[in-house]
Every structure is written in structure tokens, then in C-alpha cells.
Design an enzyme around this catalytic site. Structure first.
Site, short mmCIF file in Angstrom:
data_model
loop_
_atom_site.label_atom_id
_atom_site.label_comp_id
_atom_site.label_asym_id
_atom_site.label_seq_id
_atom_site.Cartn_x
_atom_site.Cartn_y
_atom_site.Cartn_z
N TYR A 183 -0.06 2.93 -7.70
CA TYR A 183 -1.21 2.85 -6.78
C TYR A 183 -2.43 3.63 -7.25
CZ TYR A 183 0.88 6.79 -3.89
OH TYR A 183 1.42 7.95 -3.40
N GLU A 184 -3.55 3.31 -6.64
CA GLU A 184 -4.87 3.83 -7.06
C GLU A 184 -5.19 3.42 -8.49
OE1 GLU A 184 -6.29 4.67 -4.57
OE2 GLU A 184 -4.74 5.48 -3.26
#
Lengths: 593, 593
Positions: free
Chosen positions: B434-435
Site C-alpha cells: 500500500y501507498e
């Protein structure tokens, strides 16, 4: 929903173009012509893809349930197990006299990869039965063989191996389970075993437990351990099932993965058992099963990597995201497929070059086992003994890493269970642990196998690499540069590490043991480097002979070049670590951590 | 049941012995004397260990449940969140005018590690709120700040970031969510967002969603994306909560880990939103949040590695198995503890040297942020911008690997959920995704950050390493050999890779991008090498000054030596891979895979 299709073409390439099985002199190999193995692999592949694979997610989601002492396997497992039995797959490489088909182990390995890739948790029921049957075959009396093998070869009855206890795994000398001799020649087995795969389930009429226990009054530690056959139901003289034995499943474990396989706590409460092999020589008998199991676990490393890779590749071709920096490849679409991006390629090539290299390594290893067993070749036996920890440790570590790479290709979709990629990593994780954690494999390799028979087998390995390089150099400049030179360099690194162990290990065993894990990995890389050089050479030979499927053979060479250029140089790093010796590893007192 | 205790002593060492925060000229740092930071860290550590950590397994086991549009968090989460709010922890480094404590970011980072290590899934509710508040702080109007920030700084209201849609993650230009301007200056937001962490839950009165969407008629692709504030409940002029907005959670995902955090599909059905920042400049505003989030995710990599390591260490000291080959260490016991075995040491030292090195790297990075924000230092801002993908990508990859090593120390017990080691790997896995998946971080580093401001920041980094080596060489032969020389070698490898990219990347961008992942990892190793050299130097200085806790400082030096000898040489392998260029990676046509 994940996909799986059996890699029949790749397996055929290894069997026939690389290993030339049908012209080998190993007894039984002459039958293995291209058409025959193709027929076997295609049938196995269909079963794997159409029957076992669809149950993989089911097994993960439902898991096994223990109710009133009975373990219920996931929906569909029973029916699929019937199909596996009907096809005669469990006895593929078992002796005909016990109902098997007597095919070479190399065929069993090729089929085993497909079954494991399609459904590892399911295939373990059959795999452990095979191992237990092999132990009985090698160490049982004729009566024991006649009683158990026909039913185990067919998987009407399944088998287990019982080593671990709550307080001891690797260090089995600490074992507490007892076996008290009875007047009728049997033993009363008492104790608790944990982590027993397939320990209890609803897919077979009987379960034959092979159990390690100590006969009171025997030698201390590991030298006082014996192996026993403990059936779930006692077997009458006429082969029919008798009374329920004093063995039961106390609990099934909640695990990270392989939910479709029941991992049981097994309680032996004065169960009746019979000695398998000699008193106090239980470890020797168990190692027949263990060595087979270790190779089978190495195969699981490949299998999960292959299955995960197939899905990552599909997704990379299908998912549109971003543009090729060198120019749009799908200009009419909203974006290009993931596979245009170099870093996605890197990941896919890591996976592809591992899976194909590992397959060749495993199948080559299987030919060594056939050579050892069918041709009584002690050198082949020594070589596969040396290779066993490498196959187990390296292929499961790398196989796991490949499932993580495959999951990563999916981005966020790899983390949610819906796409099935998490299961590949969760299932693959166990292979680094069971049948001897990989650190123990490294210890076995460096502490035991390297020096076995005076170091003869490792020398033979180096000679083999040298001979390959000598025989194949000087014909094609590009081949020399791309394959022979890197292989030589990596092999020299490995020899240098062995030399370091010899020189420093005498003064301080920790100097060798601190580098054991690195050594196992560098050995694995050299083996895959050798396999890739052999595959590239075979592919070039096919191209030179005018093979029609040029894309296939050219892809083999390109994939091999990737391995040699980007993976094999890891040997230098491992050597550097090894040469740093024991001091950085052992400098801290336990209290200073 | 896993253990966790906050590494306050190690954090204090980095803050004061290595970074000398209290004598730094960064505004606000003069307050950070040893006693003050010790008090803050001890309080935070108690909350982490006693309140958040016991809920970690609860969160994993119970997960979040969606019923009638409402998400129920695991038992105990609400009460713990109240305690976090009461302590003022969410606003630790937020401005006083909105109810924060205005402490430097370096303190927020040190505390954040503890909270994340104790309970990552729980801490994400607070972490995303912080990020959303930062975006409003940087880009909001005064009215927006006054409306939202006081409640968000206190975590009475929580925040989310909404980027991903089913068909687009990295490639946000493909976004379909629409924002139609209304007469009153608001926008009607319509679309579906997925993977929204903390998207819906029962721990806050309101949830402030920051949502990317396209205003019809704007530029194509990513240049037509704007950012909107979309509260779950509309906020009346007097600050009280008004009508429910047209946003709802359609589903929560079944994930591999972080079960305690609700990962939501969010449906926007004509929801009312307000533009945050400028029209079509949504990515710029979102990147304020994203960059903060990326550093926070890098911190999670460290945090999970630290937590897993603490447990592996405990187990290695406790579990008796086998004997030290150099002589029994626990002769009166049945076996020696695992920690006597060199290969277990290797694993523990890998983990320890990573965690301590990563902590120094992160805290140093946090001082750069403080320097940039509090002292308006553009060079510090450029340097942390360069480092952000390294912190995110390298620390989460390595952090994950460390949780796998920690799990392995437990053998079979690491695979069953009972011991909690599986959760560390399952939770840590998401941080690589994620990110911005780590491949995207590598692309950001090589494709964008390296050349930023004419390559000024990477040159500054090399100058910094060079200056450190120059300033610290020649005083102690052992230090030179063990720390300075390996750091120089690794830094030269990194420079050589950068040079290769410059020369080859001009001709073929794929030549650089094929090596981007390796470059990110070698950059990470050089950073940790630099940190270890600085830590070793600081530890030696403390010893020379007659520090009483000699064991602590000596252990620091020994751990650093391990990193330099056994981890840092990885840069040579990465360089070799990079230099093999694009060809091995890109050789195959997509169809030939």
C-alpha cells in the site's frame, strides 16, 4: 479465482531434451519415450487442473473440522481422493507386487509437482502415505509388507509420520513417548505427538501411523529411539479391520495455511504398535521416509512458485496500468498491460527462471534416485544424499520468495483473499519449516553431508560441473560467455567456501556453521546454473536440428541468460558472508542481545 | 501470547548519542533533552505495551464486521482509542492552534514506531487521520481548517484517503469518479473507491474522507484529477453534525492480515464534497498526505520487524533444543537454548542489525522533515524527498523478510496461529504494497527523484557519506577497517550504479528501469551502513567518555560490525545485476512467457 495448467511441455523438455531419459541405461527408463510420458503427464495434468485445483481455494476457506474425534475434510476432498485412487496415481512408482505401477521415481516426481501445484494441502494426504509405505517397504517384515502395503499403495489406507512432541522437534533425543514390550511381541505406545499432518481425517478406512518412541531401558537420547507401526484400527489376520486402537486426535491446529490438511495433536494412550525395523534404530528407518519427504517438500517449493507464477503472468498480461516508457504498446486501450514495465518483467523473469530451473534440478535429482535404487549405484546415492538438503532448503526458500513476488504483481489485489494469491504464500511458507527447518538442512549439508564418505560426493559434483564446462566450451563464443563463464565463476565460489570451511572449521566449528545457510543457498544457485547451462545447450541443439517450435527453445535460452546474469552472481555475496567467519555472528553474549 | 516492550533505550541512544537532537539548531529541538524525551517515550511505551499490544491478537482473530452499513471494530478497540485520544497522542506533532502539542516530527516518529509495533491495524485509524489532517493543514482554506482540524487533531473525527478504484491503482489517470460543481460551491461526488483503510468504523463521531475525483470537462488523465473533502456526516455552521452524506461502505475485504483495520469499498452516490486545494491539482494535495503515509509505512516495516524480533529472541533464549557444538552451555538441562546455534544467531543478528539500523535511518529522516518544515530548509526537503521511496520500499521489504526470519526461529510453532508469529508476517506483508507498491517506489526513485533539481540531492547524499568517512577515518585502525572501508565500498557501488543509469538510460530508459529495484535496495543498504557507522562511532565515543553501561555500547558496535560484514556487501550483487542492463529482463516477447 486462480488458474492452473500443468506445465507438460516444460516437463517433457527436461525429460527428453535435457535428461534424455528414454536412452538412459537406468532399468525401466527405456519405456519412457516421448509419447508414453506425454500420455501420463497429460492425464495427470487434467486431474490436477480440473479436479484438484478447483478444490484448492475450497480447502483454504473451509479448512478441516474436528468433531467428536472425527476430522471432516473440506467439501469435495473425499470425491477427489476417490478419483486419484481410481486413476492409480498413488502407486505410480510403487512395486507391482503391492498393486503399484512400478514406474521410475522421475515420473512420480513430474506428476507430484502437478498435484502439489494444484492443491498442496490435498496432495499431502497421498504424499505422506507414500512416504510411510516406502519406510515399510524398506524396513518391514514380509508379514508387515503384506498386511499394510497393498492398502497403502492404493491409498485405501493412508499413512502419517509421528516425530515431534511439544517440547522437541529437531532434537528428538529429548523424546518422551514410550513403547513398552508386550508378551505377544507388540508394544504399548504412550505419549503425545504434535504437528501430525493428515493425522486424522475422513478419506480412508484406516490410518497407519509410523511413530517414534523409546523402549524403556534402552540407550539415552536419540540412540534409544525406535519406530513403530500403529494403525488407527487394528488389522485382523484376514486383513479385515478390527478394534479401534488407543490413538486419537486431540486437537487440530489453526495454521497460517494448508488449511485443507488436518494438522493433528495425536494422543497415544496405550495404543498397540509393532516394531518397524530394529530396536533403537528408529531414526534409520524414519530417515527412509524423511529423505523422501524432504525431496517432496523441495518439490512443493517449486510447485507453489509455478502455480503462483502462472497467475501473476496472467494478471500482468491482463491488467492495464500505465504506459511503456519506450512507447505505448496498447495505443487503442486506456493503458498498457503491466507486463510492459521493466520492474514487472524483473519479477516475472525471477519467477520463470526459478521455476524452470528448479524443475530441471528436481527431475535430475529424481534420476539419481532411480539410478541409486534401480541400478544399485552408490555414487548416485551419495550425490542425491548430498543434494537432499539443498533441494529441500533452497527450493523452499526460493519457492516461497517467488510466491511473494507473484503476490506483489497484483498490488492491493494480492493482499485480499478474493484473488487467491495470499494462499500461495501462506501455503508455501510451511515448506521452509516442516521435515526439518531450513536451518537444520543447512546444518545437515555443512556439518554432515559435505564430509560424507571423505568428501567424495561433493568432489564428484565439482568434477561434473567441470566436465560439463570442458565438454561444452569453445564451440560458441556467446554460449561460453553467457553460460560457461558464469557457471565456472559460481562453482569456484562454492569451492572456495568449502575450502574456507575445511581450513577454519577445524579450528572453530562455528566458523563453518555460521556460513551454513549461505552455503546451502550458493550450492542451490550453482545447481540451477548448471541446469540452465544444460537446458540452454539442449535448446540450442534443438534449434540447430531445425526444431519447428523455435519460440519455445529461444525462450528457454533467454530465460537461462536471465538466470546466469541476474541470479547466479549471488554466489559472490554468499562467499563474502561466509568468509566473514564466525566472529560477527557469535560476537554477542546471549545476555547482550 | 506474543510479547512487546518499547525499545526506549535504543530510541534514546539514536536521539541523543547519534542525532544529538537537543543541541540541534532546528526550531523546537532545544526542548528535546534526555529527560523530556525519556518521559514521552516511557509514557508512549506503556500505552503501546499495556493497552495496544494485548489487542493485536484480538484484532487479528476477530477482525472487523460490516452489519447494516456499520463496521464493528474488534472488542476493546473503542476503549483503547479513547485512551489514545485522552493522552493527546494523535496531536503530538500537530499545531497548538488546532489542539496539538506542536512537538517535532522526530518525536512523533519515535512514538509511532511503538504504537505500530504494538498494533499496526489499530494504529492505522490514527495514522490516516494524521495524514488527512496534514493535507487539510497544507492545502485547506482557513474555514476548512477551522471546521475539520480541531476534531481531527484530537481524533474525535478520523480521516481516510480515497485513491484506488477497481480498475486503477497506480495509474490514477484512469480514474472514473466524478465531481460535479454545484451552485453553492460544493461538488456532487459519484463513484466507487476500493481498499479504503479505516473507511467505516465505530470509533469516531465522523469520518472525513479525502477523495480524488474528476471534474467533468477538465484535462484528460492525471492532470484532471482534483481532491475533495467528503465528510460522512455533513458539518453544520456551528460545528455540530448534520445530515448523513451520500457515502457508504459497500463491503469490507477479507485480507491476509491487518484484520483489525476495516478495509472498505466506499460508494459515493452523489455525496457532497468540497474542493481541497486547487481544481485539477488534486495529486499535488494528495501527495502531501501520500509522502507522509509512505514514511509511515516504512516505519511499519521497522515496527513489525522489531516486534517479531523481540519474540524470536525470547523463544531462542527459552526453547531448549540441541547442544552447542563447542560444548554444552546448559549442561544441567536436557539441552541448550536455541540461541547457542550459529544459524539461529545469524537470523537474530540479521533482525537486530536491521531493526536498530532502520530505527536510526527513520529518525534521521524525521529530523530532515523537521529541518525542512521548521527551518524552511530546501536542501533537507530535497534529501527527504529522495529518501522517501527508499524508506518506504527498502524498510518494508526488509522488514517483511525479518518477520519471516523471526517466524522461522519458532519452527513448526511459527506456523500455527497460537504463537502469534504468523500475524507479524501477514500484517507486515501489506506494507510492501500500500501507498504505492514497492516497484512503484523504485520507479519513483530512479525515474524521478534521482534527477530532481539536476541531481543535486543525490550528490548531496554522496557528499555527506564522503564527509563522514573523511572526518572519521584515521583515528582508529579497527574502525576504519570495519566501518569506514565497507561504507566507502558500498557508496562507490551505489555511485557506479547511478553512473550506469546516466550513461545507459539516455540510450534506453529500460536499462535504468530494469535495475530500479536493485538500486532502491542498494541505496537502503548504504543508508543503513552510514547509520551503523554513525552509531558505532557514537557508541565508541560514549565508551571513551567512560559510560557506565558498557555492555549496551559494546553490543551496538558488535551489531554494527555484523551489518557491515554480512549485509552491506549486498551492494556488489545489486550493482552486478544493474550492470547486466535491460537485455536479460526485456528479451522475451510478452507472448513468449
Amino acid at each position: 479465482m486462480p488458474v492452473y495448467s500443468a506445465p507438460t511441455k516444460d516437463t517433457q523438455f527436461v525429460l527428453h531434451d535435457v535428461l534424455n531419459v528414454s536412452t538412459s541405461e537406468i532399468p525401466g527408463y527405456s519405456e519412457l519415450d516421448r509419447d508414453f510420458t506425454a500420455a501420463v503427464l497429460e492425464e495427470a495434468g487434467k486431474l490436477a487442473a480440473n479436479v484438484l485445483h478447483p478444490l484448492n481455494v475450497v480447502g483454504d476457506t473451509e479448512g478441516c473440522v474436528l468433531e467428536n474425534g472425527v476430522v471432516r475434510t473440506p467439501k469435495g476432498f473425499r470425491e477427489a481422493f476417490e478419483q486419484v485412487k481410481e486413476g492409480g496415481w498413488p502407486g505410480l512408482d510403487m512395486p507391482e507386487e503391492y498393486g503399484g505401477q512400478n514406474m521410475p521415481h522421475v515420473i512420480g516426481t513430474a506428476v507430484g509437482e502437478m498435484f502439489s501445484a494444484a492443491n498442496q494441502a490435498f496432495t499431502m494426504y497421498q504424499g505422506l502415505t507414500h512416504g510411510a509405505a516406502s519406510a515399510i517397504l524398506a524396513h518391514g517384515t514380509d508379514a508387515q509388507k503384506d498386511t499394510y502395503l497393498p492398502k497403502m499403495v492404493s491409498c485405501e489406507w493412508t499413512g502419517t509420520m509421528n516425530l515431534t512432541e511439544p517440547h522437541c522437534g529437531t532434537d528428538l533425543g529429548l523424546m518422551r513417548s514410550k513403547a513398552e514390550p508386550q508378551d505377544d511381541g507388540s508394544y504399548r505406545i504412550t505419549g503425545q505427538k504434535i504437528f501430525i499432518s493428515s493425522g486424522e481425517h475422513d478419506m480412508a478406512d484406516n490410518i497407519i501411523h509410523l511413530v517414534l518412541a523409546k523402549i524403556p531401558g534402552g540407550p539415552e537420547g536419540i540412540k534409544g529411539v525406535s519406530l513403530f507401526i500403529v494403525p488407527k484400527f487394528l488389522v485382523n489376520e484376514d486383513g479385515s479391520l478390527g478394534a479401534r486402537n488407543g490413538v486419537s486426535c486431540g486437537k487440530i491446529e489453526e495454521k497460517m495455511g494448508i488449511h485443507g490438511n488436518s494438522t493433528c495433536v495425536m494422543n497415544y494412550d496405550g495404543a498397540t504398535g509393532w516394531l518397524l525395523g530394529q530396536e533403537h534404530k528408529g531414526m534409520r528407518a524414519m530417515f527412509t521416509m524423511m529423505n523422501e519427504a524432504r525431496l517432496g517438500v523441495g518439490m512443493q517449493g517449486l510447485a507453489q512458485a509455478e502455480a503462483a507464477y502462472q497467475n501473476a503472468l496472467d494478471y500482468a498480461k491482463d491488467r492495464l496500468q500505465g504506459r511503456d516508457v519506450t512507447g505505448a504498446k496498447n495505443p487503442d486501450g486506456p493503458a498498457d498491460p503491466l507486463i510492459v514495465h521493466p520492474d514487472i518483467r524483473r519479477s516475472l523473469m525471477d519467477q520463470k527462471s526459478f521455476a524452470e530451473g528448479a524443475r530441471a534440478f528436481l527431475l535430475w535429482g529424481a534420476t539419481l534416485i532411480d539410478q541409486a535404487h534401480r541400478a544399485d549405484d552408490a555414487d548416485a546415492d551419495g550425490l542425491i544424499s548430498l543434494m537432499t538438503p539443498v533441494i529441500k532448503g533452497f527450493l523452499t526458500d526460493e519457492g516461497y520468495d517467488m510466491t511473494v513476488l507473484a503476490q506483489q504483481v497484483y498490488g492491493g489485489h494480492g493482499y485480499i483473499e478474493e484473488w487467491g494469491m495470499s494462499q500461495y504464500t501462506r501455503d508455501a511458507r510451511i515448506a521452509m519449516i516442516y521435515e526439518g527447518a531450513n536451518g537444520v538442512q543447512a546444518l545437515d549439508l555443512v556439518g554432515r553431508k559435505l564430509a560424507q564418505d571423505g568428501g567424495k560426493h561433493v568432489m564428484a559434483f565439482f568434477e561434473m560441473v567441470k566436465a560439463f564446462c570442458k565438454d561444452n566450451a569453445g564451440q560458441d563464443e556467446s554460449f561460453d560467455k553467457t553460460f560457461i563463464e558464469p557457471l565456472k565463476t559460481a562453482s569456484k565460489d562454492l569451492q572456495a567456501a568449502g575450502m574456507f570451511f575445511m581450513q577454519e572449521g577445524i579450528k572453530n566449528p562455528n566458523a563453518a556453521l555460521s556460513g551454513s545457510y549461505d552455503f546451502m543457498h550458493m550450492f542451490g544457485h550453482v545447481c540451477l546454473g548448471l541446469m540452465w547451462a544444460r537446458m540452454a545447450q539442449a535448446a540450442q541443439a534443438a534449434l540447430d536440428a531445425g526444431a519447428s517450435d523455435r519460440d519455445f527453445y529461444e525462450a528457454k535460452i533467454a530465460t537461462g541468460r536471465y538466470y546466469m546474469a541476474r541470479r547466479l552472481p549471488a554466489t559472490a555475496l554468499h562467499l563474502a558472508r561466509i568468509r566473514s567467519g564466525a566472529d560477527p555472528v557469535m560476537a554477542l553474549d546471549a545476555e547482550s542481545f
